[in-house]
Design a protein around this motif. Structure first.
Motif, PDB file in Angstrom:
ATOM      1  N   GLY A 125     -14.336 -49.725 -18.667  1.00  0.00           N
ATOM      2  CA  GLY A 125     -13.387 -48.810 -19.310  1.00  0.00           C
ATOM      3  C   GLY A 125     -13.479 -47.407 -18.751  1.00  0.00           C
ATOM      4  O   GLY A 125     -12.462 -46.721 -18.561  1.00  0.00           O
ATOM      5  N   ALA A 126     -14.713 -46.951 -18.462  1.00  0.00           N
ATOM      6  CA  ALA A 126     -14.879 -45.611 -17.886  1.00  0.00           C
ATOM      7  C   ALA A 126     -14.259 -45.540 -16.496  1.00  0.00           C
ATOM      8  O   ALA A 126     -13.637 -44.536 -16.131  1.00  0.00           O
ATOM      9  CB  ALA A 126     -16.365 -45.256 -17.836  1.00  0.00           C
ATOM     10  N   ILE A 127     -14.437 -46.640 -15.704  1.00  0.00           N
ATOM     11  CA  ILE A 127     -13.839 -46.657 -14.359  1.00  0.00           C
ATOM     12  C   ILE A 127     -12.316 -46.619 -14.442  1.00  0.00           C
ATOM     13  O   ILE A 127     -11.653 -45.845 -13.738  1.00  0.00           O
ATOM     14  CB  ILE A 127     -14.313 -47.898 -13.585  1.00  0.00           C
ATOM     15  CG1 ILE A 127     -15.815 -47.802 -13.304  1.00  0.00           C
ATOM     16  CG2 ILE A 127     -13.538 -48.056 -12.280  1.00  0.00           C
ATOM     17  CD1 ILE A 127     -16.386 -49.040 -12.638  1.00  0.00           C
ATOM     18  N   LEU A 128     -11.745 -47.462 -15.328  1.00  0.00           N
ATOM     19  CA  LEU A 128     -10.284 -47.494 -15.472  1.00  0.00           C
ATOM     20  C   LEU A 128      -9.755 -46.148 -15.961  1.00  0.00           C
ATOM     21  O   LEU A 128      -8.653 -45.730 -15.591  1.00  0.00           O
ATOM     22  CB  LEU A 128      -9.878 -48.607 -16.440  1.00  0.00           C
ATOM     23  CG  LEU A 128     -10.055 -50.041 -15.929  1.00  0.00           C
ATOM     24  CD1 LEU A 128      -9.714 -51.038 -17.022  1.00  0.00           C
ATOM     25  CD2 LEU A 128      -9.174 -50.293 -14.715  1.00  0.00           C
ATOM     26  N   ALA A 129     -10.537 -45.484 -16.814  1.00  0.00           N
ATOM     27  CA  ALA A 129     -10.082 -44.198 -17.334  1.00  0.00           C
ATOM     28  C   ALA A 129     -10.039 -43.134 -16.247  1.00  0.00           C
ATOM     29  O   ALA A 129      -9.246 -42.185 -16.322  1.00  0.00           O
ATOM     30  CB  ALA A 129     -10.988 -43.751 -18.478  1.00  0.00           C
TER      31      ALA A 129
END
Length: 601
Positions: free
Chosen positions: A253-257
């Motif tokens: 999720g952090a990467i996608l964000a």
């Protein structure tokens, strides 16, 4: 289904067996009686006929009709007789009797007795016939009689035998099984090792079953302990794996964000299931407003259906985008549009096929490209006129029109003239590309036999092969092969292929040109035996200003626009271009065009 005790179940089975056996025995007895009833009935009728025959013979001989009628009525007094008929030898009926209860068209038995009169010489003469008819015995009547005679005694005997068998089964089977069931039901839930208090069984199978249950309880106890241990270990593993997945989900999720491109997951109906913050920013949607929307809201020209019959008119299939990079038009929440670069891939979620799409806003890149193209076009037009004058003046100087030049001056003028020609070629290529992109280049499409056009292109490039002693080979089929092309533009495309092959061929090398049929298309291929195409350069080889290697390009020259122009020219003629190359073993560039039927002479 409601459970039934073993005693009740056996009782029901015994009662059912009693009824079935009773009915079977009675039916068997009735069937035997029925088989014997017909011969008995025929024998009775024959006896009646033989008894009445003497009187009937005398009455017929003496023509005593009243006596014959009385004889017939007397025979009819028997309850089984339905009708009596007495006739003489000529067929005349002297007496006829029929029971009032007689029913027509029912099965019956008939006995015919011949009436004989003995003469004085001892010979017998037939003077008439006696016919007696009775109803045939029915199975229902025979069964009723059999039931009345022996039904009760058979039922009582069977009931007695089944009762004794019931008591025996109760003692030997039902009681031990009931005791075993009671012991199992009263066993404490956690005390699997407590021994069972079972009554000794007489039947060996019941005793074996009791022993088996005792062993089974011990195995259950051991298995329960092992399962408890495994459950504890599994619980620890599940907790660890859950923590890992949670951490991985947070990491993903952090990467996608942080990704600047929009990432969407789409189902088969085109509904958006998830998106990253970049998607909300690019399309100007707040929060989770994109979830549940159809992908066509963001990309109007895109549909999820793969079959052409399922897609709305004018829409592309998302399946056609799989594994490729496509440029489409996106639409923001305020209905403004912008250029998008789309890459889609298939995925599976909970066994259901889905798509994941990565969308990149390329509106700024398009703006820069447009500015660059406008700048190049403007500069090309502005340079063409003075460059033509410069080339003309240098040509005059190099040709000695203005007088002889010294050797150093002559060499410098020829270098300047060569460079001016190269610059003119670059400007012409830029102008051609500008026309192609703007759609302003005119095409005169006509049907041509391709073999003569290929030979003309080879002849035109023959002089470029001489300095490096490169051999030009041409392999053409004997029959004419026709296609719809613009002759001048096809020659331009072939010149680009041939000039590249000649430039990158080694000295004393060879270049092969072939024309072949591939299904419904014609392929023109140009092969050289140079160094081939580097792997890093293959993806952009047909782009504008593409150069395989800086050092090689400076040695060989070129604008980097030839292959890009060739692709545009061939696609405008309804064809396509491509290449095949093995590093260190040369390259083959080809173009394909739709084949036309050979015109009639």
């Amino acid at each position: 289904m409601k459970a039934v005790s073993l005693s009740r179940a056996l009782l029901r089975r015994f009662l059912l067996a009693f009824v079935l056996l009773t009915v079977a025995i009675l039916l068997g007895r009735a069937l035997l009686d029925y088989q014997e009833s017909r011969p008995r009935a025929l024998a009775m009728l024959n006896q009646l006929a033989e008894t009445a025959a003497p009187g009937a013979t005398s009455a017929i001989w003496d023509y005593q009709g009243a006596l014959l009628q009385a004889i017939a009525s007397g025979i009819g007094n028997h309850p089984a007789v339905q009708s009596v008929l007495i006739s003489d030898a000529r067929g005349k009926v002297w007496a006829h009797w029929q029971a009032p209860s007689a029913v027509a068209n029912e099965p019956s038995l008939t006995v015919s007795h011949e009436l004989l009169r003995r003469a004085a010489n001892g010979q017998s003469t037939s003077i008439g016939h006696l016919l007696i008819n009775s109803q045939a015995p029915s199975f229902s009547a025979v069964f009723t009689q059999s039931l009345a005679r022996s039904g009760l005694s058979i039922a009582l005997l069977l009931l007695l035998l089944l009762g004794l068998l019931w008591l025996l089964i109760q003692r030997l089977v039902v009681r031990p099984l009931s005791n075993l069931s009671h012991q199992l039901e009263s066993l404490p839930a956690e005390d699997y090792l407590q021994p069972l208090q079972l009554q000794p069984a007489v039947v060996s199978e019941i005793a074996s079953l009791q022993n088996t249950f005792a062993q089974l309880m011990q195995q259950v106890a051991r298995s329960h302990a092992q399962i408890s241990q495994h459950n504890a270990q599994l619980g620890l593993r599940v907790a660890e794996r859950t923590a890992q997945l949670s951490e991985q989900a947070q990491h993903t999720g952090a990467i996608l964000a942080q990704i600047v491109d929009a990432v969407l997951s789409i189902d088969e109906q085109g509904l958006i299931h998830s998106c990253n913050p970049a998607a909300e920013r690019i399309f100007s949607y707040a929060g989770s407003a994109l979830l549940g929307q159809n992908i066509s809201v963001l990309i109007p020209s895109l549909a999820v259906a793969t079959a052409a019959s399922e897609r709305p008119a004018g829409r592309s299939s998302i399946a056609a985008l799989l594994g490729t990079t496509s440029e489409l038009i996106g639409r923001r929440a305020d209905a403004s549009t912008f250029a998008l670069e789309v890459v889609a891939s298939p995925i599976t979620r909970q066994g259901q096929p889905m798509f994941v799409a990565m969308l990149r806003d390329i509106s700024e890149r398009k703006r820069v490209e447009r500015m660059k193209d406008e700048f190049v076009s403007t500069v090309s037009h502005e340079l063409r006129t003075p460059l033509t004058s410069i080339s003309g003046a240098l040509g005059l100087l190099a040709g000695g029109v203005l007088g002889p030049l010294s050797a150093p001056a002559q060499e410098m003028v020829e270098v300047a003239l060569s460079n001016s020609k190269m610059l003119a070629m670059l400007i012409n290529d830029l102008l051609d590309m500008d026309k192609l992109v703007a759609g302003k280049m005119r095409f005169d499409l006509q049907a041509y036999d391709l073999a003569p056009l290929i030979q003309e292109a080879i002849q035109a490039n023959g002089q470029y092969a001489l300095p490096r002693a490169v051999q030009l080979d041409c392999v053409l089929p004997e029959q004419p092969l026709w296609a719809t092309v613009d002759k001048q533009r096809l020659q331009q495309a072939l010149n680009n292929f041939l000039s590249n092959a000649l430039k990158f061929s080694p000295p004393q090398g060879r270049v092969e040109v072939r024309l072949a049929v591939l299904g419904e298309h014609l392929r023109i291929s140009v092969r050289d035996y140079g160094q081939g195409i580097p792997d890093a350069f293959r993806a952009c080889i047909f782009q504008k200003f593409a150069q395989a290697d800086g050092t090689s390009t400076r040695e060989q020259g070129g604008t980097g626009l030839g292959l890009a122009i060739t692709r545009e020219l061939v696609e405008r003629m309804g064809g396509r271009v491509g290449f095949d190359s093995v590093a260190g073993n040369g390259a083959t560039f080809w173009l394909e065009l739709p084949r036309l039927p050979t015109p009639l002479a």
